[in-house]
Design a protein around this motif. Structure first.
Motif, mmCIF file in Angstrom:
data_model
loop_
_atom_site.group_PDB
_atom_site.id
_atom_site.type_symbol
_atom_site.label_atom_id
_atom_site.label_comp_id
_atom_site.label_asym_id
_atom_site.label_seq_id
_atom_site.Cartn_x
_atom_site.Cartn_y
_atom_site.Cartn_z
ATOM 1 N N LEU A 1 0.834 -1.210 0.000
ATOM 2 C CA LEU A 1 0.000 0.000 0.000
ATOM 3 C C LEU A 1 0.862 1.250 0.000
ATOM 4 C CD1 LEU A 1 -2.635 1.625 0.356
ATOM 5 C CD2 LEU A 1 -2.489 1.129 2.813
ATOM 6 N N PHE A 2 1.844 1.296 0.887
ATOM 7 C CA PHE A 2 2.717 2.470 0.964
ATOM 8 C C PHE A 2 3.521 2.655 -0.324
ATOM 9 C CE2 PHE A 2 3.009 1.852 5.868
ATOM 10 C CZ PHE A 2 1.707 2.339 5.999
ATOM 11 N N ALA A 3 3.918 1.547 -0.944
ATOM 12 C CA ALA A 3 4.719 1.616 -2.170
ATOM 13 C C ALA A 3 3.953 2.265 -3.320
ATOM 14 C CB ALA A 3 5.177 0.216 -2.575
ATOM 15 N N GLU A 4 2.624 2.157 -3.288
ATOM 16 C CA GLU A 4 1.803 2.746 -4.352
ATOM 17 C C GLU A 4 1.883 4.270 -4.379
ATOM 18 O OE1 GLU A 4 -2.166 1.226 -5.203
ATOM 19 O OE2 GLU A 4 -1.822 -0.369 -3.729
ATOM 20 N N PHE A 5 2.319 4.873 -3.290
ATOM 21 C CA PHE A 5 2.402 6.331 -3.226
ATOM 22 C C PHE A 5 3.698 6.866 -3.827
ATOM 23 C CE2 PHE A 5 -0.828 5.520 -0.048
ATOM 24 C CZ PHE A 5 -1.663 6.633 -0.127
ATOM 25 N N GLY A 6 4.630 5.975 -4.120
ATOM 26 C CA GLY A 6 5.898 6.433 -4.659
ATOM 27 C C GLY A 6 6.947 6.598 -3.570
ATOM 28 N N GLU A 7 8.048 7.249 -3.945
ATOM 29 C CA GLU A 7 9.209 7.327 -3.053
ATOM 30 C C GLU A 7 8.921 8.046 -1.742
ATOM 31 O OE1 GLU A 7 13.877 8.870 -3.163
ATOM 32 O OE2 GLU A 7 12.675 8.777 -5.001
ATOM 33 N N GLU A 8 8.200 9.164 -1.802
ATOM 34 C CA GLU A 8 7.936 9.922 -0.575
ATOM 35 C C GLU A 8 7.004 9.173 0.366
ATOM 36 O OE1 GLU A 8 6.474 14.371 0.897
ATOM 37 O OE2 GLU A 8 6.084 13.703 -1.142
ATOM 38 N N GLY A 9 6.009 8.511 -0.171
ATOM 39 C CA GLY A 9 5.079 7.741 0.626
ATOM 40 C C GLY A 9 4.060 8.617 1.340
ATOM 41 N N PRO A 10 3.063 7.976 1.970
ATOM 42 C CA PRO A 10 2.049 8.728 2.696
ATOM 43 C C PRO A 10 2.594 9.216 4.031
ATOM 44 C CG PRO A 10 1.682 6.394 3.021
ATOM 45 C CD PRO A 10 2.838 6.521 2.059
ATOM 46 N N ASP A 11 2.002 10.290 4.553
ATOM 47 C CA ASP A 11 2.389 10.725 5.895
ATOM 48 C C ASP A 11 1.267 10.484 6.907
ATOM 49 O OD1 ASP A 11 0.534 12.695 5.293
ATOM 50 O OD2 ASP A 11 1.838 14.380 5.803
ATOM 51 N N THR A 12 0.142 9.957 6.414
ATOM 52 C CA THR A 12 -1.016 9.717 7.280
ATOM 53 C C THR A 12 -1.668 8.391 6.919
ATOM 54 O OG1 THR A 12 -1.420 12.104 7.409
ATOM 55 C CG2 THR A 12 -3.225 10.672 8.072
ATOM 56 N N LEU A 13 -2.039 7.629 7.940
ATOM 57 C CA LEU A 13 -2.712 6.350 7.739
ATOM 58 C C LEU A 13 -3.987 6.345 8.565
ATOM 59 C CD1 LEU A 13 -2.842 3.396 6.729
ATOM 60 C CD2 LEU A 13 -1.458 2.760 8.732
ATOM 61 N N VAL A 14 -5.111 6.235 7.886
ATOM 62 C CA VAL A 14 -6.409 6.212 8.557
ATOM 63 C C VAL A 14 -6.780 4.776 8.909
ATOM 64 C CG1 VAL A 14 -8.863 6.746 8.374
ATOM 65 C CG2 VAL A 14 -7.170 8.253 7.298
ATOM 66 N N LEU A 15 -7.043 4.545 10.184
ATOM 67 C CA LEU A 15 -7.526 3.235 10.637
ATOM 68 C C LEU A 15 -9.041 3.252 10.464
ATOM 69 C CD1 LEU A 15 -5.393 2.784 13.898
ATOM 70 C CD2 LEU A 15 -4.761 2.372 11.512
ATOM 71 N N GLY A 16 -9.489 2.830 9.289
ATOM 72 C CA GLY A 16 -10.891 2.979 8.915
ATOM 73 C C GLY A 16 -11.789 1.852 9.354
ATOM 74 N N CYS A 17 -11.457 1.228 10.448
ATOM 75 C CA CYS A 17 -12.312 0.205 11.061
ATOM 76 C C CYS A 17 -12.074 0.289 12.558
ATOM 77 C CB CYS A 17 -11.957 -1.188 10.537
ATOM 78 S SG CYS A 17 -12.826 -2.532 11.399
ATOM 79 N N THR A 18 -13.141 0.217 13.332
ATOM 80 C CA THR A 18 -12.996 0.397 14.780
ATOM 81 C C THR A 18 -12.288 -0.769 15.461
ATOM 82 O OG1 THR A 18 -15.282 -0.404 15.006
ATOM 83 C CG2 THR A 18 -14.926 1.985 15.066
ATOM 84 N N HIS A 19 -12.088 -1.864 14.753
ATOM 85 C CA HIS A 19 -11.285 -2.958 15.310
ATOM 86 C C HIS A 19 -9.790 -2.629 15.275
ATOM 87 C CE1 HIS A 19 -14.909 -5.420 14.818
ATOM 88 N NE2 HIS A 19 -14.324 -6.337 15.550
#
Length: 276
Positions: free
Chosen positions: A177-195
């Protein structure tokens, strides 16, 4: 004898015990409020169900809480929030209904500096695109990539929250998943499930310290507090609020598994089994 509406509980529901992470944030911020939590444990997870089924289940869960006499309905399930929030608002108007997707999206936009936001959730939440649409409306230049992580729900429910095996599973989902953003990558990850917040430690270890983890629990609690104030519905009692629980499957399992999500013991006497 008439019931003081301010004394009525806030109804909270989820497909299982994951929404107890939202309840935990709610009771921490609103210690004098009474809460009635419904976990639809007989039909968990909602994340693999069709939209039609999720809407049906959400209306049944919401209806059960409304019959108990609540002053607000909190949908502490990302899948139900993403798919059925409009149906719930229509069905139970003028009862205020709050979901977790919008507050979670707001928190992600505030946290992100480079506009690259990754979202992990259940299959239904990802396919429905609610987080993607909501974040895009708030941050038009954002790049959002969402990925379903269905095994996380099972790990959380079974109490497998740390260790090499858990981290290996987390990495299997997150690294591509992170690799899909390219070299810089994401700076935020949303935990989109309450588990997923129960797996926070393992997720944070794999994500690294350059990525901010966001879950919607605290932001949702702030939204609930604001709406209570706007509608003049806060409980003005000085006493600690009451926590009561409904479960559609085993009360014993709900009590045992749910304690880890709530961050404290759940008294079996406070859990009532119901059919929807």
């Amino acid at each position: 004898m008439s019931v003081n509406k301010c004394d009525q509980p806030i109804g909270v529901f989820d497909s299982g015990v994951g929404g107890l992470t939202v309840l935990r944030a709610l009771k921490d911020l609103l210690p004098h409020e009474n809460f009635l939590y419904l976990g639809d444990t007989a039909r968990v997870p909602y994340g693999t169900k069709s939209a039609e089924s999720v809407i049906k289940y959400a209306l049944q869960a919401g209806g059960a809480l409304v019959k108990e006499g609540i002053k607000m309905l909190v949908v502490a399930c990302n899948t139900a929030s993403a798919v059925s929030i409009d149906s719930l608002m229509t069905a139970y108007s003028p009862l205020p209904v709050v979901g977790v997707v919008k507050p979670g999206a707001e928190a992600a936009c505030l946290a992100s500096k480079n506009g690259k936001i990754a979202v992990i959730a259940t299959e239904s939440t990802v396919k429905g695109g609610a987080y993607q649409r909501t974040i895009c409306r708030m941050h038009s230049g954002a790049k959002i990539i969402a990925k379903a992580c269905p095994l996380f729900v099972g790990l959380a429910e079974e109490g497998w929250t740390e260790g090499e095996i858990v981290e290996a599973i987390v990495a299997r989902y997150l690294k591509p998943l992170f690799a899909e953003f390219g070299e810089e990558g994401p700076d935020t990850l949303v935990l989109g499930c309450t588990h997923f917040p129960v797996l926070h430690g393992a997720i944070a270890k794999v994500a690294g310290d350059k990525i901010t983890l966001v879950d919607s629990a605290e932001t949702t609690a702030n939204t609930v507090k604001r709406i209570l104030t706007e509608l003049s519905l806060p409980n003005n009692s000085d006493a600690a609020g009451r926590l009561s629980f409904l479960a559609t499957d085993s009360a014993e399992r709900f009590s045992a598994v749910g304690s880890a999500f709530l961050g404290g013991a759940i008294n079996l006497a406070d859990v009532r089994s119901i059919d929807l």
